[in-house]
Design a protein around this motif. Structure first.
Motif, mmCIF file in Angstrom:
data_model
loop_
_atom_site.group_PDB
_atom_site.id
_atom_site.type_symbol
_atom_site.label_atom_id
_atom_site.label_comp_id
_atom_site.label_asym_id
_atom_site.label_seq_id
_atom_site.Cartn_x
_atom_site.Cartn_y
_atom_site.Cartn_z
ATOM 1 N N LYS A 105 68.068 2.326 47.668
ATOM 2 C CA LYS A 105 67.732 3.349 46.461
ATOM 3 C C LYS A 105 68.308 2.712 44.488
ATOM 4 O O LYS A 105 67.251 2.752 43.983
ATOM 5 C CB LYS A 105 68.354 4.861 46.092
ATOM 6 C CG LYS A 105 67.505 5.625 47.372
ATOM 7 C CD LYS A 105 67.528 6.639 47.557
ATOM 8 C CE LYS A 105 67.526 7.693 49.023
ATOM 9 N NZ LYS A 105 67.731 8.491 48.917
ATOM 10 N N SER A 106 69.633 2.226 44.643
ATOM 11 C CA SER A 106 70.081 1.810 43.780
ATOM 12 C C SER A 106 69.694 -0.177 43.327
ATOM 13 O O SER A 106 69.619 -0.385 42.107
ATOM 14 C CB SER A 106 71.215 1.333 43.944
ATOM 15 O OG SER A 106 71.898 0.196 44.703
ATOM 16 N N TYR A 107 68.187 -0.567 44.357
ATOM 17 C CA TYR A 107 67.886 -1.532 43.827
ATOM 18 C C TYR A 107 66.295 -1.356 43.067
ATOM 19 O O TYR A 107 65.714 -0.649 43.706
ATOM 20 C CB TYR A 107 67.626 -2.732 44.987
ATOM 21 C CG TYR A 107 68.638 -3.315 45.978
ATOM 22 C CD1 TYR A 107 69.031 -4.698 45.604
ATOM 23 C CD2 TYR A 107 69.729 -2.321 46.399
ATOM 24 C CE1 TYR A 107 70.097 -5.423 45.636
ATOM 25 C CE2 TYR A 107 70.465 -2.633 47.194
ATOM 26 C CZ TYR A 107 71.334 -4.198 47.181
ATOM 27 O OH TYR A 107 72.154 -4.722 47.521
ATOM 28 N N SER A 108 65.540 -2.121 42.035
ATOM 29 C CA SER A 108 64.830 -1.812 41.140
ATOM 30 C C SER A 108 64.103 -3.079 41.895
ATOM 31 O O SER A 108 62.807 -2.153 41.017
ATOM 32 C CB SER A 108 65.442 -1.998 39.962
ATOM 33 O OG SER A 108 66.338 -1.629 38.946
ATOM 34 N N TYR A 109 64.128 -3.951 41.777
ATOM 35 C CA TYR A 109 62.654 -4.877 42.972
ATOM 36 C C TYR A 109 62.892 -5.277 43.614
ATOM 37 O O TYR A 109 63.769 -4.723 45.169
ATOM 38 C CB TYR A 109 62.819 -5.955 41.525
ATOM 39 C CG TYR A 109 63.382 -5.690 40.172
ATOM 40 C CD1 TYR A 109 62.014 -5.158 38.857
ATOM 41 C CD2 TYR A 109 64.825 -5.664 39.870
ATOM 42 C CE1 TYR A 109 62.623 -5.307 37.954
ATOM 43 C CE2 TYR A 109 65.195 -5.908 38.366
ATOM 44 C CZ TYR A 109 63.847 -5.395 37.697
ATOM 45 O OH TYR A 109 63.805 -5.092 35.990
ATOM 46 N N TRP A 110 61.452 -5.583 44.189
ATOM 47 C CA TRP A 110 61.702 -4.818 46.013
ATOM 48 C C TRP A 110 60.531 -6.415 46.618
ATOM 49 O O TRP A 110 58.492 -6.419 44.906
ATOM 50 C CB TRP A 110 60.865 -4.283 47.102
ATOM 51 C CG TRP A 110 62.062 -3.450 46.598
ATOM 52 C CD1 TRP A 110 62.093 -2.330 45.396
ATOM 53 C CD2 TRP A 110 62.980 -2.747 47.462
ATOM 54 N NE1 TRP A 110 63.566 -1.731 46.215
ATOM 55 C CE2 TRP A 110 64.025 -2.071 47.220
ATOM 56 C CE3 TRP A 110 63.078 -3.442 48.931
ATOM 57 C CZ2 TRP A 110 65.163 -1.489 47.741
ATOM 58 C CZ3 TRP A 110 64.228 -3.456 49.907
ATOM 59 C CH2 TRP A 110 65.027 -1.712 48.938
ATOM 60 N N GLY A 111 59.950 -6.919 47.392
ATOM 61 C CA GLY A 111 58.700 -8.015 47.643
ATOM 62 C C GLY A 111 58.077 -7.349 48.829
ATOM 63 O O GLY A 111 58.636 -5.686 48.841
ATOM 64 N N GLN A 112 57.142 -7.578 48.942
ATOM 65 C CA GLN A 112 55.954 -6.358 49.979
ATOM 66 C C GLN A 112 56.589 -6.743 51.377
ATOM 67 O O GLN A 112 55.549 -5.780 52.171
ATOM 68 C CB GLN A 112 54.838 -6.986 49.884
ATOM 69 C CG GLN A 112 54.090 -7.113 48.190
ATOM 70 C CD GLN A 112 52.494 -7.078 48.435
ATOM 71 O OE1 GLN A 112 52.108 -7.857 49.339
ATOM 72 N NE2 GLN A 112 51.864 -6.751 46.686
ATOM 73 N N GLY A 113 57.463 -7.349 51.539
ATOM 74 C CA GLY A 113 57.997 -6.706 53.093
ATOM 75 C C GLY A 113 57.664 -7.982 53.626
ATOM 76 O O GLY A 113 55.945 -8.377 53.844
ATOM 77 N N THR A 114 58.044 -8.487 55.015
ATOM 78 C CA THR A 114 58.005 -9.498 56.648
ATOM 79 C C THR A 114 58.047 -8.665 57.724
ATOM 80 O O THR A 114 58.452 -8.274 57.735
ATOM 81 C CB THR A 114 57.886 -10.699 56.299
ATOM 82 O OG1 THR A 114 57.323 -11.955 57.166
ATOM 83 C CG2 THR A 114 59.858 -10.969 56.306
ATOM 84 N N GLN A 115 56.840 -8.906 58.393
ATOM 85 C CA GLN A 115 56.970 -7.851 59.997
ATOM 86 C C GLN A 115 58.296 -8.537 61.148
ATOM 87 O O GLN A 115 57.424 -10.067 60.848
ATOM 88 C CB GLN A 115 56.385 -7.878 60.626
ATOM 89 C CG GLN A 115 56.186 -6.899 62.056
ATOM 90 C CD GLN A 115 56.662 -5.485 62.265
ATOM 91 O OE1 GLN A 115 55.948 -4.856 61.130
ATOM 92 N NE2 GLN A 115 57.321 -5.269 62.622
ATOM 93 N N VAL A 116 58.806 -7.947 61.601
ATOM 94 C CA VAL A 116 59.670 -9.083 62.770
ATOM 95 C C VAL A 116 59.778 -7.866 63.278
ATOM 96 O O VAL A 116 60.008 -6.769 63.506
ATOM 97 C CB VAL A 116 61.133 -9.133 62.053
ATOM 98 C CG1 VAL A 116 61.898 -9.528 63.224
ATOM 99 C CG2 VAL A 116 61.505 -10.039 61.124
ATOM 100 N N SER A 117 58.525 -8.170 64.904
ATOM 101 C CA SER A 117 58.699 -7.762 66.169
ATOM 102 C C SER A 117 59.702 -8.810 67.387
ATOM 103 O O SER A 117 59.000 -9.937 67.609
ATOM 104 C CB SER A 117 57.617 -7.567 66.214
ATOM 105 O OG SER A 117 57.328 -7.115 65.506
ATOM 106 N N VAL A 118 60.289 -7.809 67.446
ATOM 107 C CA VAL A 118 61.704 -8.644 69.307
ATOM 108 C C VAL A 118 60.928 -8.488 69.971
ATOM 109 O O VAL A 118 61.488 -7.025 70.151
ATOM 110 C CB VAL A 118 62.637 -8.819 68.838
ATOM 111 C CG1 VAL A 118 63.392 -9.326 69.615
ATOM 112 C CG2 VAL A 118 63.013 -9.020 67.279
ATOM 113 N N SER A 119 60.482 -8.638 71.202
ATOM 114 C CA SER A 119 60.249 -7.656 72.919
ATOM 115 C C SER A 119 61.261 -7.906 73.534
ATOM 116 O O SER A 119 61.567 -8.549 73.495
ATOM 117 C CB SER A 119 59.012 -8.737 73.058
ATOM 118 O OG SER A 119 59.330 -10.053 73.731
ATOM 119 N N SER A 120 61.223 -7.002 74.865
ATOM 120 C CA SER A 120 62.429 -7.131 76.024
ATOM 121 C C SER A 120 62.177 -8.346 76.704
ATOM 122 O O SER A 120 60.463 -8.243 76.839
ATOM 123 C CB SER A 120 63.016 -5.574 75.760
ATOM 124 O OG SER A 120 63.046 -4.918 74.763
#
Length: 120
Positions: A105-120
């Protein structure tokens, strides 16, 4: 302006490695600090790592010894090298700027994100 763009996410198997990149604007690099956060389905955004303006790095206990944050100033890029990935690491990963803290909550700027999926 402050602009952040993440990339490098994907689908991997447990035990594999993945490297995320965050290309930052010049103004993003001038903020107090930058960080990596992740958010799994149904959970709150969680701290992964933070990097001070001078380059010092702090890691969450859950990723110490497995993840490494670094930077390449010439390319205006921050990286997150993830090794020995676990299914629990599955989440959308975000880079952020404007703070040097565990608290997203203290960060003012954000990227849009990238998905990481790890399968068993």
């Amino acid at each position: 302006q402050v602009q952040l763009v993440e990339s490098g996410g994907g689908l991997v198997q447990a035990g594999d490695s993945l490297r995320l990149s965050c290309v930052a604007s010049e103004r993003a690099l001038k903020t107090v600090g930058m960080g990596w956060f992740r958010q799994a389905p149904g959970k709150e955004r969680a701290f992964v790592a933070s990097m001070s303006r001078s380059g010092g790095v702090t890691y969450a206990e859950s990723v110490k010894g497995r993840f490494t944050a670094s930077r390449d100033s010439a390319k205006n890029t921050m990286y997150l090298e993830m090794n020995s990935l676990k299914p629990e690491d599955t989440a959308v990963y975000y880079c952020a700027a404007g703070s040097y803290s565990y608290n997203w909550k203290s960060y003012s700027y954000w990227g849009q994100g990238t998905q990481v999926s790890v399968s068993s």
